[in-house]
Design a protein around this motif. Structure first.
Motif, PDB file in Angstrom:
ATOM      1  N   GLY A   1       1.069  -0.921   0.110  1.00  0.00           N
ATOM      2  CA  GLY A   1       0.031   0.160  -0.058  1.00  0.00           C
ATOM      3  C   GLY A   1       0.441   0.987   0.231  1.00  0.00           C
ATOM      4  N   ALA A   2       1.761   0.791   0.640  1.00  0.00           N
ATOM      5  CA  ALA A   2       3.275   1.793   0.567  1.00  0.00           C
ATOM      6  C   ALA A   2       4.117   2.116  -0.659  1.00  0.00           C
ATOM      7  N   HIS A   3       3.826   2.353  -1.759  1.00  0.00           N
ATOM      8  CA  HIS A   3       4.143   2.184  -3.211  1.00  0.00           C
ATOM      9  C   HIS A   3       4.620   3.786  -3.089  1.00  0.00           C
ATOM     10  N   ALA A   4       3.163   4.496  -3.493  1.00  0.00           N
ATOM     11  CA  ALA A   4       3.296   5.926  -3.074  1.00  0.00           C
ATOM     12  C   ALA A   4       2.441   6.763  -3.427  1.00  0.00           C
ATOM     13  N   VAL A   5       2.344   7.921  -3.518  1.00  0.00           N
ATOM     14  CA  VAL A   5       1.184   8.742  -2.050  1.00  0.00           C
ATOM     15  C   VAL A   5       0.249   8.923  -3.293  1.00  0.00           C
TER      16      VAL A   5
ATOM     17  N   PRO B   1      -3.272   9.986  -5.485  1.00  0.00           N
ATOM     18  CA  PRO B   1      -3.495  11.842  -5.455  1.00  0.00           C
ATOM     19  C   PRO B   1      -4.354  12.662  -4.579  1.00  0.00           C
ATOM     20  N   GLU B   2      -5.352  11.980  -3.871  1.00  0.00           N
ATOM     21  CA  GLU B   2      -6.115  12.335  -2.834  1.00  0.00           C
ATOM     22  C   GLU B   2      -5.091  12.838  -1.755  1.00  0.00           C
ATOM     23  N   TYR B   3      -4.243  12.010  -1.558  1.00  0.00           N
ATOM     24  CA  TYR B   3      -3.366  12.366  -0.466  1.00  0.00           C
ATOM     25  C   TYR B   3      -2.268  13.551  -0.987  1.00  0.00           C
ATOM     26  N   LYS B   4      -1.947  14.312  -1.530  1.00  0.00           N
ATOM     27  CA  LYS B   4      -1.114  14.870  -2.613  1.00  0.00           C
ATOM     28  C   LYS B   4      -0.432  15.447  -1.532  1.00  0.00           C
ATOM     29  N   GLY B   5       0.847  15.274  -1.578  1.00  0.00           N
ATOM     30  CA  GLY B   5       1.437  16.999   0.141  1.00  0.00           C
ATOM     31  C   GLY B   5       1.155  15.885   1.216  1.00  0.00           C
ATOM     32  N   ARG B   6       0.789  14.793   1.495  1.00  0.00           N
ATOM     33  CA  ARG B   6       0.209  14.520   2.917  1.00  0.00           C
ATOM     34  C   ARG B   6       0.562  12.778   3.333  1.00  0.00           C
ATOM     35  N   SER B   7       1.926  13.001   2.736  1.00  0.00           N
ATOM     36  CA  SER B   7       2.328  11.519   2.617  1.00  0.00           C
ATOM     37  C   SER B   7       2.370  10.774   4.542  1.00  0.00           C
ATOM     38  N   GLY B   8       2.222  11.766   5.419  1.00  0.00           N
ATOM     39  CA  GLY B   8       2.463  11.419   6.613  1.00  0.00           C
ATOM     40  C   GLY B   8       0.829  10.546   7.047  1.00  0.00           C
ATOM     41  N   ASP B   9       0.609  11.284   6.331  1.00  0.00           N
ATOM     42  CA  ASP B   9      -1.688  10.258   6.582  1.00  0.00           C
ATOM     43  C   ASP B   9      -2.050   9.296   5.233  1.00  0.00           C
ATOM     44  N   TYR B  10      -1.265   9.621   4.511  1.00  0.00           N
ATOM     45  CA  TYR B  10      -1.144   8.197   3.873  1.00  0.00           C
ATOM     46  C   TYR B  10      -0.457   7.661   5.203  1.00  0.00           C
ATOM     47  N   ALA B  11       0.503   7.528   4.613  1.00  0.00           N
ATOM     48  CA  ALA B  11       1.595   5.840   5.197  1.00  0.00           C
ATOM     49  C   ALA B  11       0.760   5.911   7.041  1.00  0.00           C
ATOM     50  N   ALA B  12      -0.228   6.234   7.564  1.00  0.00           N
ATOM     51  CA  ALA B  12      -0.903   6.239   8.643  1.00  0.00           C
ATOM     52  C   ALA B  12      -2.210   5.721   8.270  1.00  0.00           C
ATOM     53  N   LEU B  13      -2.929   6.357   7.484  1.00  0.00           N
ATOM     54  CA  LEU B  13      -3.837   4.866   6.876  1.00  0.00           C
ATOM     55  C   LEU B  13      -3.046   3.589   6.550  1.00  0.00           C
ATOM     56  N   VAL B  14      -2.206   3.392   5.598  1.00  0.00           N
ATOM     57  CA  VAL B  14      -1.681   2.651   5.035  1.00  0.00           C
ATOM     58  C   VAL B  14      -1.698   1.767   6.543  1.00  0.00           C
ATOM     59  N   ALA B  15      -1.039   1.684   8.089  1.00  0.00           N
ATOM     60  CA  ALA B  15      -0.454   1.292   8.499  1.00  0.00           C
ATOM     61  C   ALA B  15      -1.853   0.296   9.350  1.00  0.00           C
ATOM     62  N   GLY B  16      -2.983   1.643   9.617  1.00  0.00           N
ATOM     63  CA  GLY B  16      -4.058   1.512  10.210  1.00  0.00           C
ATOM     64  C   GLY B  16      -5.279   0.473   9.881  1.00  0.00           C
ATOM     65  N   PRO B  17      -6.101   1.043   8.859  1.00  0.00           N
ATOM     66  CA  PRO B  17      -7.396   0.671   8.198  1.00  0.00           C
ATOM     67  C   PRO B  17      -6.733   0.429   7.211  1.00  0.00           C
TER      68      PRO B  17
ATOM     69  N   GLY C   1      13.230   9.539  -1.857  1.00  0.00           N
ATOM     70  CA  GLY C   1      12.754   9.997  -1.136  1.00  0.00           C
ATOM     71  C   GLY C   1      11.409  10.468  -2.402  1.00  0.00           C
ATOM     72  N   ILE C   2      10.895   9.927  -3.122  1.00  0.00           N
ATOM     73  CA  ILE C   2       9.538  10.345  -4.081  1.00  0.00           C
ATOM     74  C   ILE C   2       8.492   9.606  -3.001  1.00  0.00           C
ATOM     75  N   ALA C   3       8.328   8.909  -2.562  1.00  0.00           N
ATOM     76  CA  ALA C   3       7.272   7.838  -1.927  1.00  0.00           C
ATOM     77  C   ALA C   3       7.362   7.887  -0.554  1.00  0.00           C
ATOM     78  N   PHE C   4       8.109   7.611   0.283  1.00  0.00           N
ATOM     79  CA  PHE C   4       8.527   7.336   1.707  1.00  0.00           C
ATOM     80  C   PHE C   4       9.099   7.639   2.310  1.00  0.00           C
ATOM     81  N   SER C   5       9.336   8.381   3.620  1.00  0.00           N
ATOM     82  CA  SER C   5      10.002   8.433   4.632  1.00  0.00           C
ATOM     83  C   SER C   5      10.715   7.284   5.758  1.00  0.00           C
TER      84      SER C   5
END
Ligand code: DI6
Ligand code: FE
Length: 388
Positions: A160-164, A166-182, A202-206
């Motif tokens: 799920g953490a392959h790319a951010v 479009p709905e989460y553009k600029g909010r990779s942390g929020d998306y990572a939390a979605l992946v790790a959670g629900p 750099g272009i994906a997840f820290s």
């Protein structure tokens, strides 16, 4: 292919393999074989037998293709320009979201046939082109269905953490939390994944976001794997190794501290020459350091629409030798013994040993180096999975 053998490839000249109920009960020299009352005997007529090949890193399930993007790049467009214009990985996400399970199954099945016709008996399949709960679980259900309905052992990995998306553009942390959670909750509730992977880049997840996803995966008892050090060195492989990852994959920019951490943890290195070739990369994975530290080196097609549209395991063996300077023996181990390690299946498959699944590839060749040496040549004679 006896492990630890001094003979190149662990080869046995006049060998016998005996199997019962899909498992090898003897593999070794004919002169040392116990007396069997075999229900069926097959003479392989001087052909070579290797373990069935294992493609331990693929993104086999996705919608659409990216052939047009290939044309654009040859006309001078860069990967970034294409991505900004809504192409790139996001075009695969759009097509994957729009596709039905049956459509995804049919296209993945065609690609799977390309792998099995060259001797693959085990394949790993990642999600990662859905990027929302509904689409990621859809892709993983298709991957599970491949394992159920096709003559191949399939391991599935939630990426799920392959790319951010479009709905989460600029909010990779929020998306990572979605992946790790629900999202992970939904994947685990249906038993859809054997492992969890993150593209740490750099272009994906820290690394911090990667750690969050891995902690959630481990809490659910799932294995972890990482896409790391492909384009830059963020220390992802070291982080993953310290968290007990099965494998770290790509690794062009890996440093010696990362190699040492992998050696210490027993994390396998998966090198992906198809992506290196297709992106025309110039920095190679540190093969000498991996050898020096005794890290098992696996290799895989990385079959995906964007950076490795490759579904030939034999071409992958050749590329690993020509591009990364692996020996043909190392390359073959990379698609058998070490690929099994990268999937945690080392007790199950990857070598010809009593107790393991009777997964074999029988080849019309004079010597094993031919598998990596020739290009556009498929000498597979017979493929056997679980003794069938
Ligand atoms: N590494 C890559 O090169 C691809 N994914 C990954 O983890 C890119 C995927 C794509 O462009 O479709
Ligand atoms: Fe990949």
């Amino acid at each position: 292919m006896a492990p630890g053998s001094e003979v190149p490839y662990g080869a046995v000249e006049d060998g016998v393999i005996a199997a019962r109920d899909g498992r090898i009960i003897y593999a070794g020299p004919r002169s040392e074989a116990p007396a069997f009352k075999a229900a069926q005997t097959v003479d392989c007529e001087e052909r070579w037998i290797t373990p069935g090949l294992i493609d331990c890193h693929t993104h086999l399930v996705y919608g659409g293709d990216r052939a047009h993007e290939f044309e654009l790049r040859l006309q001078g467009a860069t990967y970034e320009e294409i991505a900004r214009a809504g192409g790139g990985i996001l075009s695969s996400v759009k097509a994957t979201r729009a596709a039905s399970e049956d459509e995804l199954f049919a296209s993945a099945d065609r690609r799977l046939r390309e792998l099995t016709r060259e001797g693959v008996t085990t394949v790993e399949i990642k999600s990662g082109y859905g990027l929302d709960t509904e689409s990621e679980t859809k892709v993983l259900r298709v991957a599970r269905r491949i394992g159920r309905e096709r003559d191949v052992t399939a391991r599935t990995t939630f990426l799920g953490a392959h790319a951010v998306p479009p709905e989460y553009k600029g909010r990779s942390g929020d998306y990572a939390a979605l992946v790790a959670g629900p999202m992970l909750d939904a994947v685990a509730a249906e038993g859809l994944a054997d492992a969890v992977d993150v593209f740490c880049e750099g272009i994906a997840f820290s690394p911090e976001e990667t750690r969050l996803v891995f902690e959630a995966a481990k809490a659910k008892g799932l294995a972890i794997k990482i896409h790391a050090e492909q384009l830059s060195n963020l220390g992802g492989a070291k982080l993953a190794a310290e968290m007990g990852a099965l494998s770290a994959d790509h690794l062009e920019h890996l440093d010696e501290a990362g190699v040492a951490a992998m050696a210490k943890a027993g994390t396998a290195a998966v090198v992906l020459p198809g992506a290196f070739y297709f992106l025309r990369e110039t920095v190679k994975p540190p093969i000498d350091l991996l050898r020096k530290h005794g890290v098992p080196i696996a290799l895989a097609t990385d079959a995906n629409p964007g950076t490795s549209p490759l579904t030939s395991p034999l071409m992958t063996l050749n590329m690993a030798c020509t591009l990364f300077r692996l020996t043909p023996e190392e390359a073959l181990a990379g698609m058998t013994r070490n690929a099994a390690k990268a999937l945690g299946l080392q007790d199950e498959t990857g070598t010809l040993e009593a107790g393991k699944a009777c997964d074999l590839a029988i080849w019309e060749i004079e010597r094993p180096a031919e598998l990596a040496y020739r290009i556009g040549f498929n000498p597979l004679h017979t493929r056997i999975r679980n003794g069938q």
